[in-house]
Enzyme design. Structure first.
Site, mmCIF file in Angstrom:
data_model
loop_
_atom_site.group_PDB
_atom_site.id
_atom_site.type_symbol
_atom_site.label_atom_id
_atom_site.label_comp_id
_atom_site.label_asym_id
_atom_site.label_seq_id
_atom_site.Cartn_x
_atom_site.Cartn_y
_atom_site.Cartn_z
ATOM 1 N N LEU A 1 37.628 41.002 39.316
ATOM 2 C CA LEU A 1 38.818 41.202 40.138
ATOM 3 C C LEU A 1 38.509 41.040 41.626
ATOM 4 O O LEU A 1 37.637 41.731 42.164
ATOM 5 C CB LEU A 1 39.410 42.590 39.877
ATOM 6 C CG LEU A 1 40.665 42.959 40.678
ATOM 7 C CD1 LEU A 1 41.820 42.031 40.326
ATOM 8 C CD2 LEU A 1 41.044 44.419 40.440
ATOM 9 N N ASP A 2 39.233 40.126 42.268
ATOM 10 C CA ASP A 2 39.156 39.900 43.714
ATOM 11 C C ASP A 2 37.757 39.540 44.189
ATOM 12 O O ASP A 2 37.382 39.808 45.335
ATOM 13 C CB ASP A 2 39.659 41.139 44.488
ATOM 14 C CG ASP A 2 41.123 41.437 44.212
ATOM 15 O OD1 ASP A 2 41.867 40.492 43.907
ATOM 16 O OD2 ASP A 2 41.515 42.612 44.293
ATOM 17 N N GLU A 3 36.954 38.926 43.322
ATOM 18 C CA GLU A 3 35.601 38.558 43.701
ATOM 19 C C GLU A 3 35.327 37.072 43.501
ATOM 20 O O GLU A 3 34.172 36.643 43.555
ATOM 21 C CB GLU A 3 34.575 39.400 42.929
ATOM 22 C CG GLU A 3 34.582 40.876 43.322
ATOM 23 C CD GLU A 3 33.382 41.627 42.785
ATOM 24 O OE1 GLU A 3 32.452 40.979 42.277
ATOM 25 O OE2 GLU A 3 33.366 42.867 42.888
#
Length: 293
Positions: free
Chosen positions: A235-237
């Site tokens: 997530l969000d990486e």
């Protein structure tokens, strides 16, 4: 009547990455020369940390199938010699893009506006939302098909299969999460690897997950930002494509940060999508190489 030679030309973008070694640029330039190609742009990057080489070339040559087939065969031969991963895109062919949105529609509206004025060379294939059509009654979607795919905990897997089928049926080459506030599963993220861009409303890697502006306000930050990145299972990486920031102060409330953030999100996502459509982004492991314009 003789045909204008300029009208018989096609313009292509060639991108490549490979282990760095002498002779790569010479081999590519020779191949394009032998194809009677005319190079109009050339950018390259040597990553000394990884030992990888990246290149983006825009060139024109005669638009006929035989020449293109010959060129691809020659590029394959060069690629085998230098262990090159490469793509060749006819710039006259617009990428097919599927847009996804939740309740906040400012990024969707901005992308549609930039598409209509010719700033984004794409063909919107569909708009997918997890809210009903009347939520977006104020938006001019034109003839773009709209699909309402609601998400619930017990139907998420089925909803994602419908979404994946839609991507395939529309031959979409890029999926844009224009403030689509649902986390994609690991399976779908893997299937969309390198072909799905998300806009996160914070300057990653800080303030991941939900309500990042409220997180930022609680920490008293002096800068807020937005990040456009490729979607991965983490997530969000995912690999970051574009970011921007704006100064804020102790006078700003969380609502002020949200308001100011909307402007940052619009321009960051638009730039990231444009870079992708223009073949300016090459993946480099967990990072990207972005050849700016």
């Amino acid at each position: 009547m003789t045909q204008d030679p300029a009208s018989m030309l096609a313009t292509y973008t060639l991108t490549l990455s490979c282990p760095n070694r002498p002779g790569i640029v010479a081999a590519i330039a020779t191949t394009l020369f032998e194809a009677d190609g005319n190079i109009t742009e050339a950018q390259q990057f040597d990553d000394v940390e990884t030992g990888l080489f990246f290149m983006r070339v825009v060139f024109s040559c005669r638009a006929d199938a035989e020449r293109t087939e010959w060129l691809r065969a020659r590029l394959d031969a060069v690629a085998a010699r230098f262990r090159i991963s490469w793509t060749l895109h006819d710039r006259a062919q617009r990428r097919r893009v599927l847009l996804m949105v939740s309740k906040f529609d400012h990024c969707l509206v901005d992308l549609l506006y930039r598409w209509r004025i010719g700033e984004l060379p794409m063909t919107p294939t569909a708009i997918v939302a997890n809210h009903p059509r009347d939520t977006y009654a104020h938006i001019d979607m034109g003839d773009i098909p709209f699909h309402y795919l609601p998400v619930a905990q017990d139907t998420k897997a089925a909803q994602e299969e419908r979404l994946w089928s839609l991507v395939q049926q529309t031959n979409s080459e890029l999926v844009v999460l224009a403030r689509y506030m649902q986390v994609l599963s690991d399976s779908l993220s893997a299937r969309l690897s390198g072909q799905c861009i998300n806009i996160h409303h914070s300057f990653l890697p800080g303030f991941k997950g939900a309500r990042p502006y409220h997180q930022a306000h609680a920490r008293g930050v002096k800068l807020i930002g937005a990040t456009a990145h490729y979607v991965t299972a983490d997530l969000d990486e995912g690999p970051i494509i574009e970011q921007d920031v704006e100064r804020v102060s102790h006078f700003d409330t969380p609502d002020d940060l949200v308001r100011k953030g909307r402007d940052i999100e619009r321009r960051v996502l638009a730039r990231a999508v444009r870079y992708h459509l223009d073949d300016r982004v090459i993946l480099n492991g967990h990072k990207t190489v972005v050849f700016g314009d």
